[in-house]
Design a protein around this motif. Structure first.
Motif, PDB file in Angstrom:
ATOM      1  N   ALA A   2      11.077   3.496   1.359  1.00 15.16           N
ATOM      2  CA  ALA A   2      12.377   2.732   2.572  1.00 15.16           C
ATOM      3  C   ALA A   2      11.638   4.156   3.794  1.00 15.16           C
ATOM      4  O   ALA A   2      11.926   3.796   4.710  1.00 15.16           O
ATOM      5  N   ALA A   3      11.632   4.931   3.478  1.00 15.77           N
ATOM      6  CA  ALA A   3      11.400   6.173   4.993  1.00 15.77           C
ATOM      7  C   ALA A   3       9.838   6.340   5.170  1.00 15.77           C
ATOM      8  O   ALA A   3       9.110   6.498   5.630  1.00 15.77           O
ATOM      9  N   SER A   4       8.699   4.739   4.732  1.00 13.67           N
ATOM     10  CA  SER A   4       7.827   5.098   4.742  1.00 13.67           C
ATOM     11  C   SER A   4       7.328   4.657   6.230  1.00 13.67           C
ATOM     12  O   SER A   4       7.932   3.470   6.813  1.00 13.67           O
ATOM     13  N   PRO A   5       5.936   5.028   6.710  1.00 14.18           N
ATOM     14  CA  PRO A   5       5.612   4.208   8.485  1.00 14.18           C
ATOM     15  C   PRO A   5       5.601   2.876   8.172  1.00 14.18           C
ATOM     16  O   PRO A   5       5.920   1.943   8.790  1.00 14.18           O
ATOM     17  N   ALA A   6       5.534   2.332   6.561  1.00 17.15           N
ATOM     18  CA  ALA A   6       5.308   0.365   6.661  1.00 17.15           C
ATOM     19  C   ALA A   6       6.698  -0.637   6.786  1.00 17.15           C
ATOM     20  O   ALA A   6       6.648  -1.029   7.400  1.00 17.15           O
ATOM     21  N   VAL A   7       7.735   0.454   6.242  1.00 18.57           N
ATOM     22  CA  VAL A   7       8.956  -0.394   6.283  1.00 18.57           C
ATOM     23  C   VAL A   7       9.458  -0.100   7.343  1.00 18.57           C
ATOM     24  O   VAL A   7      10.431  -0.690   7.991  1.00 18.57           O
ATOM     25  N   GLU A   8       9.199   1.037   8.207  1.00 17.80           N
ATOM     26  CA  GLU A   8       9.905   1.480   9.813  1.00 17.80           C
ATOM     27  C   GLU A   8       9.167   0.857  10.639  1.00 17.80           C
ATOM     28  O   GLU A   8       9.804   0.308  11.193  1.00 17.80           O
ATOM     29  N   GLU A   9       7.946   0.114  10.047  1.00 19.77           N
ATOM     30  CA  GLU A   9       7.513  -0.800  11.625  1.00 19.77           C
ATOM     31  C   GLU A   9       7.564  -2.193  10.688  1.00 19.77           C
ATOM     32  O   GLU A   9       8.184  -3.577  12.011  1.00 19.77           O
ATOM     33  N   VAL A  10       8.793  -2.959   9.738  1.00 20.06           N
ATOM     34  CA  VAL A  10       9.517  -4.120   9.342  1.00 20.06           C
ATOM     35  C   VAL A  10      10.461  -4.010  10.754  1.00 20.06           C
ATOM     36  O   VAL A  10      10.667  -5.456  11.081  1.00 20.06           O
ATOM     37  N   GLY A  11      11.207  -2.580  10.690  1.00 14.22           N
ATOM     38  CA  GLY A  11      12.709  -2.418  11.210  1.00 14.22           C
ATOM     39  C   GLY A  11      11.802  -2.510  12.800  1.00 14.22           C
ATOM     40  O   GLY A  11      12.470  -3.152  13.854  1.00 14.22           O
ATOM     41  N   ARG A  12      11.123  -1.811  13.710  1.00 13.09           N
ATOM     42  CA  ARG A  12      10.279  -2.041  14.606  1.00 13.09           C
ATOM     43  C   ARG A  12       9.824  -3.766  15.037  1.00 13.09           C
ATOM     44  O   ARG A  12      10.215  -4.003  16.504  1.00 13.09           O
ATOM     45  N   ARG A  13       9.160  -4.162  13.987  1.00  9.52           N
ATOM     46  CA  ARG A  13       8.948  -6.236  14.649  1.00  9.52           C
ATOM     47  C   ARG A  13      10.635  -6.766  14.997  1.00  9.52           C
ATOM     48  O   ARG A  13      10.199  -7.075  15.679  1.00  9.52           O
ATOM     49  N   THR A  67       1.033  -1.095   0.129  1.00  4.79           N
ATOM     50  CA  THR A  67       0.364   0.033  -0.028  1.00  4.79           C
ATOM     51  C   THR A  67       0.739   1.569   0.214  1.00  4.79           C
ATOM     52  O   THR A  67       0.286   2.109  -0.971  1.00  4.79           O
ATOM     53  N   ALA A  68       1.716   1.491   1.007  1.00  3.38           N
ATOM     54  CA  ALA A  68       2.179   2.233   0.790  1.00  3.38           C
ATOM     55  C   ALA A  68       3.459   2.846  -0.765  1.00  3.38           C
ATOM     56  O   ALA A  68       4.182   3.861  -0.723  1.00  3.38           O
ATOM     57  N   ALA A  69       4.015   1.333  -1.060  1.00  2.04           N
ATOM     58  CA  ALA A  69       4.990   1.661  -2.401  1.00  2.04           C
ATOM     59  C   ALA A  69       3.864   1.534  -3.625  1.00  2.04           C
ATOM     60  O   ALA A  69       3.962   2.970  -4.438  1.00  2.04           O
ATOM     61  N   LEU A  70       3.000   1.581  -3.544  1.00  3.97           N
ATOM     62  CA  LEU A  70       1.203   2.262  -4.662  1.00  3.97           C
ATOM     63  C   LEU A  70       0.958   3.512  -4.655  1.00  3.97           C
ATOM     64  O   LEU A  70       0.591   4.007  -5.001  1.00  3.97           O
ATOM     65  N   GLU A  71       1.381   3.868  -3.215  1.00  4.58           N
ATOM     66  CA  GLU A  71       0.864   5.465  -2.753  1.00  4.58           C
ATOM     67  C   GLU A  71       1.961   6.672  -3.121  1.00  4.58           C
ATOM     68  O   GLU A  71       1.547   7.347  -3.634  1.00  4.58           O
ATOM     69  N   VAL A  72       2.983   5.905  -3.059  1.00  2.00           N
ATOM     70  CA  VAL A  72       4.252   7.192  -3.453  1.00  2.00           C
ATOM     71  C   VAL A  72       4.245   6.598  -5.382  1.00  2.00           C
ATOM     72  O   VAL A  72       4.545   8.105  -5.562  1.00  2.00           O
ATOM     73  N   VAL A  73       3.291   5.693  -6.420  1.00  2.00           N
ATOM     74  CA  VAL A  73       4.080   6.262  -7.607  1.00  2.00           C
ATOM     75  C   VAL A  73       2.773   6.953  -7.892  1.00  2.00           C
ATOM     76  O   VAL A  73       1.308   6.056  -7.619  1.00  2.00           O
ATOM     77  N   PRO A  74       2.625   7.906  -8.575  1.00  2.00           N
ATOM     78  CA  PRO A  74       1.700   8.820  -8.917  1.00  2.00           C
ATOM     79  C   PRO A  74       1.484   8.383 -10.216  1.00  2.00           C
ATOM     80  O   PRO A  74       1.830   6.620 -11.153  1.00  2.00           O
ATOM     81  N   LYS A  75       0.375   8.773 -10.765  1.00  2.00           N
ATOM     82  CA  LYS A  75      -0.754   8.087 -12.719  1.00  2.00           C
ATOM     83  C   LYS A  75       0.793   8.833 -12.968  1.00  2.00           C
ATOM     84  O   LYS A  75       1.137   7.916 -14.361  1.00  2.00           O
ATOM     85  N   VAL A  76       1.876   9.321 -12.933  1.00  3.70           N
ATOM     86  CA  VAL A  76       2.243   9.711 -14.581  1.00  3.70           C
ATOM     87  C   VAL A  76       3.453   9.424 -14.251  1.00  3.70           C
ATOM     88  O   VAL A  76       4.696   9.014 -15.249  1.00  3.70           O
ATOM     89  N   GLY A  77       3.991   8.505 -13.154  1.00  9.14           N
ATOM     90  CA  GLY A  77       5.271   7.662 -13.041  1.00  9.14           C
ATOM     91  C   GLY A  77       6.808   8.559 -12.513  1.00  9.14           C
ATOM     92  O   GLY A  77       5.653  10.100 -11.786  1.00  9.14           O
ATOM     93  N   ARG A  78       7.326   8.040 -11.613  1.00  7.94           N
ATOM     94  CA  ARG A  78       7.836   8.807 -10.633  1.00  7.94           C
ATOM     95  C   ARG A  78       9.590   8.030 -11.182  1.00  7.94           C
ATOM     96  O   ARG A  78       9.610   7.066 -10.881  1.00  7.94           O
ATOM     97  N   VAL A  79      10.460   8.317 -10.876  1.00  2.53           N
ATOM     98  CA  VAL A  79      11.720   7.988 -10.880  1.00  2.53           C
ATOM     99  C   VAL A  79      12.003   7.005  -9.896  1.00  2.53           C
ATOM    100  O   VAL A  79      11.460   7.074  -8.485  1.00  2.53           O
ATOM    101  N   LEU A  80      12.838   5.976 -10.283  1.00  2.00           N
ATOM    102  CA  LEU A  80      13.225   4.696 -10.076  1.00  2.00           C
ATOM    103  C   LEU A  80      13.688   4.981  -8.267  1.00  2.00           C
ATOM    104  O   LEU A  80      13.477   4.737  -7.173  1.00  2.00           O
ATOM    105  N   GLY A  81      14.453   5.757  -8.043  1.00  2.00           N
ATOM    106  CA  GLY A  81      15.775   6.011  -6.608  1.00  2.00           C
ATOM    107  C   GLY A  81      14.673   6.766  -5.885  1.00  2.00           C
ATOM    108  O   GLY A  81      14.760   6.750  -4.754  1.00  2.00           O
TER     109      GLY A  81
END
Length: 193
Positions: free
Chosen positions: A79-90, A58-72
């Protein structure tokens, strides 16, 4: 110590490569499902359809707009999203990662367990395709074109614009300006002194 078979692909990715590896893993998973497309020429990520299965997707798909975004930039934003931070917390709650850098200095047993787990993941031949990407990075991507994109990408926008402003040279005379040439003076016919 937990075995690598008990860990999910995002946990393996976080242990082996940190938040950026988790972002790469979720992008490879979404590309494999056909939910996103990564263009090989411009290294842009485009969303084809949005059907997430978990919070990281969900976090990954929210980051990608309809017009696209550069991969980097996409990888950094995931990587900075709360969902990925939650993986680190677990992982910290399960004591597979130290709580902080300072606490890591006094927790050698925990660090050794995490290193052994990473070593087992590197040697494991029984990993599925996504877990292999999580453990080894871009080298583990099965799709040759996608592997080339992730290996050759420089984590910057592929097009850079350089703006150069010419500096004046010291030895050259200044250009002639109309008010210096005597065309305009303090005394004129237009109501001056």
């Amino acid at each position: 110590m937990r075995d690598h078979t008990e860990l999910g692909p995002y946990e393996i990715a976080y242990l082996c490569g940190g938040p950026e590896r988790v972002a790469m893993t979720v992008l490879v998973r979404l590309a494999g499902d056909g939910q996103i497309r990564v263009s090989p020429d411009r290294h842009r990520v485009y969303a084809e359809r949005r059907e997430p299965r978990d919070s990281v997707e969900t976090a990954a798909l929210e980051v990608v707009p309809k017009v696209g975004r550069v991969l980097g930039l996409t990888v950094l934003m995931i990587a900075a999203s709360p969902a990925v931070e939650e993986v680190g917390r677990r992982l910290r709650a399960q004591r597979l990662l130290p709580g902080s850098r300072v606490r890591a200095l006094w927790q050698w047993g925990r660090v050794r367990r995490a290193r052994r787990l990473r070593g087992a993941l590197d040697r494991a031949l029984s990993l599925d395709a996504l877990s292999r990407v999580a453990a080894t990075g871009a080298a583990g991507i099965a799709d040759r074109e996608l592997r080339t994109i992730f290996k050759t990408h420089k984590w910057e926008p592929p097009v850079s614009v350089k703006i150069s402003i010419p500096k004046p040279r010291v030895n050259e005379p200044l250009p002639e300006v109309p008010y210096r040439s005597g065309l305009y003076s303090a005394y004129s016919d237009f109501g001056g002194f």
